[in-house]
Design an enzyme around this catalytic site. Structure first.
Site, PDB file in Angstrom:
ATOM      1  N   GLY A  57       0.832  -1.208   0.000  1.00 18.87           N
ATOM      2  CA  GLY A  57       0.000   0.000   0.000  1.00 18.87           C
ATOM      3  C   GLY A  57       0.863   1.253   0.000  1.00 18.87           C
ATOM      4  NE  ARG A 118      -2.236  -4.944  -1.269  1.00 20.67           N
ATOM      5  CZ  ARG A 118      -1.810  -4.229  -0.218  1.00 20.67           C
ATOM      6  NH1 ARG A 118      -0.625  -4.455   0.304  1.00 20.67           N
ATOM      7  NH2 ARG A 118      -2.563  -3.291   0.326  1.00 20.67           N
ATOM      8  CG  ASP A 149       5.344  -7.863   7.522  1.00 22.03           C
ATOM      9  OD1 ASP A 149       4.487  -7.496   6.691  1.00 22.03           O
ATOM     10  OD2 ASP A 149       5.059  -8.492   8.556  1.00 22.03           O
ATOM     11  CB  THR A 172       2.830   0.067   5.830  1.00 17.46           C
ATOM     12  OG1 THR A 172       1.482  -0.215   6.260  1.00 17.46           O
ATOM     13  CG2 THR A 172       3.766  -0.421   6.924  1.00 17.46           C
ATOM     14  CG  ASP A 174      -1.499  -1.176   7.779  1.00 19.73           C
ATOM     15  OD1 ASP A 174      -2.371  -0.296   7.666  1.00 19.73           O
ATOM     16  OD2 ASP A 174      -1.382  -2.117   6.962  1.00 19.73           O
ATOM     17  CG  ASP A 176       1.688  -3.890   9.782  1.00 18.41           C
ATOM     18  OD1 ASP A 176       2.568  -3.209   9.209  1.00 18.41           O
ATOM     19  OD2 ASP A 176       0.863  -4.572   9.163  1.00 18.41           O
ATOM     20  NE  ARG A 218      -2.420  -5.315   5.116  1.00 12.49           N
ATOM     21  CZ  ARG A 218      -1.688  -5.766   4.127  1.00 12.49           C
ATOM     22  NH1 ARG A 218      -1.630  -7.056   3.878  1.00 12.49           N
ATOM     23  NH2 ARG A 218      -1.002  -4.960   3.377  1.00 12.49           N
TER      24      ARG A 218
HETATM   25  P1  ADP Z   1       3.370  -5.110   2.633  1.00  9.91           P
HETATM   26  O1  ADP Z   1       4.702  -5.026   1.984  1.00  9.91           O
HETATM   27  O2  ADP Z   1       2.783  -3.767   2.908  1.00  9.91           O
HETATM   28  O3  ADP Z   1       3.357  -6.029   3.829  1.00  9.91           O
HETATM   29  P2  ADP Z   1       2.100  -7.194   1.039  1.00  9.91           P
HETATM   30  O4  ADP Z   1       2.153  -8.208   2.119  1.00  9.91           O
HETATM   31  O5  ADP Z   1       0.854  -7.093   0.235  1.00  9.91           O
HETATM   32  O6  ADP Z   1       2.338  -5.707   1.567  1.00  9.91           O
HETATM   33  O7  ADP Z   1       3.347  -7.489   0.074  1.00  9.91           O
HETATM   34  C1  ADP Z   1       3.613  -6.611  -1.013  1.00  9.91           C
HETATM   35  C2  ADP Z   1       4.233  -7.400  -2.123  1.00  9.91           C
HETATM   36  O8  ADP Z   1       5.480  -7.956  -1.700  1.00  9.91           O
HETATM   37  C3  ADP Z   1       3.438  -8.601  -2.607  1.00  9.91           C
HETATM   38  O9  ADP Z   1       2.419  -8.257  -3.513  1.00  9.91           O
HETATM   39  C4  ADP Z   1       4.525  -9.415  -3.304  1.00  9.91           C
HETATM   40  O10 ADP Z   1       4.843  -8.842  -4.544  1.00  9.91           O
HETATM   41  C5  ADP Z   1       5.705  -9.188  -2.361  1.00  9.91           C
HETATM   42  N1  ADP Z   1       5.776 -10.287  -1.389  1.00  9.91           N
HETATM   43  C6  ADP Z   1       5.055 -10.426  -0.252  1.00  9.91           C
HETATM   44  N2  ADP Z   1       5.373 -11.574   0.392  1.00  9.91           N
HETATM   45  C7  ADP Z   1       6.318 -12.178  -0.364  1.00  9.91           C
HETATM   46  C8  ADP Z   1       7.052 -13.398  -0.255  1.00  9.91           C
HETATM   47  N3  ADP Z   1       6.906 -14.236   0.785  1.00  9.91           N
HETATM   48  N4  ADP Z   1       7.930 -13.703  -1.241  1.00  9.91           N
HETATM   49  C9  ADP Z   1       8.102 -12.878  -2.285  1.00  9.91           C
HETATM   50  N5  ADP Z   1       7.451 -11.710  -2.441  1.00  9.91           N
HETATM   51  C10 ADP Z   1       6.570 -11.359  -1.508  1.00  9.91           C
HETATM   52  O1  F6P Z   2      -1.591  -1.812   4.341  1.00 13.73           O
HETATM   53  C1  F6P Z   2      -2.177  -0.563   4.109  1.00 13.73           C
HETATM   54  C2  F6P Z   2      -3.680  -0.706   3.954  1.00 13.73           C
HETATM   55  O2  F6P Z   2      -4.215   0.581   3.681  1.00 13.73           O
HETATM   56  C3  F6P Z   2      -4.397  -1.346   5.131  1.00 13.73           C
HETATM   57  O3  F6P Z   2      -4.594  -0.456   6.209  1.00 13.73           O
HETATM   58  C4  F6P Z   2      -5.674  -1.802   4.483  1.00 13.73           C
HETATM   59  O4  F6P Z   2      -6.261  -2.880   5.175  1.00 13.73           O
HETATM   60  C5  F6P Z   2      -5.195  -2.245   3.114  1.00 13.73           C
HETATM   61  O5  F6P Z   2      -3.971  -1.559   2.863  1.00 13.73           O
HETATM   62  C6  F6P Z   2      -6.163  -1.918   2.004  1.00 13.73           C
HETATM   63  O6  F6P Z   2      -5.640  -2.474   0.847  1.00 13.73           O
HETATM   64  P1  F6P Z   2      -6.221  -2.114  -0.595  1.00 13.73           P
HETATM   65  O7  F6P Z   2      -5.741  -0.739  -0.932  1.00 13.73           O
HETATM   66  O8  F6P Z   2      -5.614  -3.154  -1.454  1.00 13.73           O
HETATM   67  O9  F6P Z   2      -7.712  -2.155  -0.494  1.00 13.73           O
END
Ligand code: ADP
Ligand code: F6P
Length: 369
Positions: A57, A118, A149, A172, A174, A176, A218
């Protein structure tokens, strides 16, 4: 002297392969040098070109981090490319050149100038390997990755499987991410939610209606907790604390009896009782008092970053580049005790999300009058 950061661990020196000449797509290991994963600076060769991407995000302050990364690199004579839309652009090889001027006039802007997304394909090892090979074909030697993360899991895999030096910056709303007291974008998001609450307060005071305000986060209640205390909320419901509704009802009953008219209740989107509408209905069933619900949603993701977010983003961008130049890889630039520090990404991704300060639930109740 700077405080000893709590998340830093002593790491042994590890042999790090320098990978060059991947024109055919094959990884050619031409030499080995010793690079500590974290914590021990050492000489490294001059990097000619590095890459940056924003993932997950968007969060206010990501642009400030991009600016700091680019300007720190170019001061050293290193050029920077920005991959578009997170790992999607990294996989498809779509990027823009980011020179000093390209990052002018963005420090005050929300969102991210290089886009974010994502990218489910990045979970595939073969996709990551092909993307890393193509990155090397383009002369890019290291990556700065801004995200949460999940994005850092991808970054570590790039490092461990493909030998790409990586540095992470937590971005982010969040808040978190393990290993940092705050993430870039969190402070702005809290302030945005506060703006909404301050406005709702006028109507709550004028009409006597309760307002249930749903905030993002989240699975984390961090955003809800700080918003609630700073917004003078009567109550706050978060995923980290369960079965809060009966207590909230009793609190509100006492408050009505004392003649209080305005009531704001902050509900984290991840709360187990459901969102603002579900909680509002449950409270009305017990109190029979009129209410309205407001879901702040993506409003919290945008807008001008606060001073705090700009400052930590600027420090993080500069420190990420300096760490890579010093030959370190696999760290996140976090904040601990008011200081920016390097935290191993292995720690960040292997630990549970941090538990926010749940003492703020009682504080909000105690102070709400
Ligand atoms: P955030 O980085 O905010 O935690 P996401 O969990 O949606 O958000 O992860 C963002 C992007 O990072 C995912 O869409 C993917 O491209 C990559 N990613 C997440 N987890 C993994 C993983 N275990 N291995 C490889 N790429 C990952
Ligand atoms: O991780 C940031 C965040 O805005 C969260 O607070 C929320 O749950 C999520 O992303 C929303 O994701 P999307 O923009 O894909 O609806």
């Amino acid at each position: 002297m700077a405080a000893e950061p709590k998340g830093l661990v002593e790491c042994s020196q590890t042999p790090w392969p320098v990978i060059t000449g991947a024109a055919s797509g094959a990884l050619v290991r031409t030499e080995r040098r010793t690079v500590a994963q974290i914590g021990h600076a050492h000489e490294s060769e001059h990097m000619k070109r590095i890459g940056i991407l924003t993932s997950g995000g968007d969060a206010p302050g990501m642009n400030a981090a991009i600016r700091a990364t680019v300007r720190t690199a170019t001061l050293n004579g290193t050029s920077v490319v920005g991959y578009l839309d997170g790992y999607s652009g990294y996989v498809s090889g779509e990027y823009v050149e980011l020179d000093d001027r390209a990052v002018g006039n963005i420090i005050q802007r929300g969102g991210t100038m290089i886009g974010t997304a994502r990218c489910p394909e990045f979970h595939e090892p073969a996709v990551r390997r092909a993307a890393a090979a193509s990155m090397r074909d383009d002369g890019v030697e290291a990556m700065v990755i801004i995200g949460g993360d999940g994005s850092f899991r991808g970054a570590l895999e790039l490092q461990d499987e493909c030998g790409v030096p990586v540095a992470g910056i937590p971005g982010t709303i969040d808040n978190d991410v393990f290993g940092t007291d705050e993430t870039i974008g969190f402070d702005t998001a809290v302030n945005t939610a506060l703006l909404a609450i301050d406005q709702l307060r006028d109507t709550s005071e004028s009409t006597g209606m309760m307002f249930f305000v749903e905030v993002m986060g989240r699975t984390s209640g961090a955003l809800a907790l700080q918003t609630a205390v700073a917004g003078g909320a009567a109550g706050v419901l978060v995923p980290e604390a369960v079965e809060q509704i009966s207590e909230l009802v009793e609190q509100l009953r006492g408050s009505f009896d004392r003649g209080k008219r305005s009531h704001i209740i902050v509900v984290a989107e991840g709360d187990e009782a459901g969102g603002a509408f579900a909680v509002g209905e449950k409270v009305r069933a017990a109190l029979n008092h009129p209410f309205r619900c407001v879901v702040l949603g993506h409003i919290q993701r945008g807008g001008r970053p606060t001073m705090r977010d700009r400052l930590i983003a600027s420090e993080a961008g500069a420190m990420a580049v300096e760490a890579l130049f010093a030959g370190r890889s696999g760290m996140m630039i976090g904040r601990q005790g008011g200081v920016s520090v390097e935290v191993p990404l292995t720690e960040v991704v292997s630990r549970q999300h941090p538990t926010p300060n749940l003492g703020l639930i009682a504080l909000a109740q105690k102070l709400s009058g």
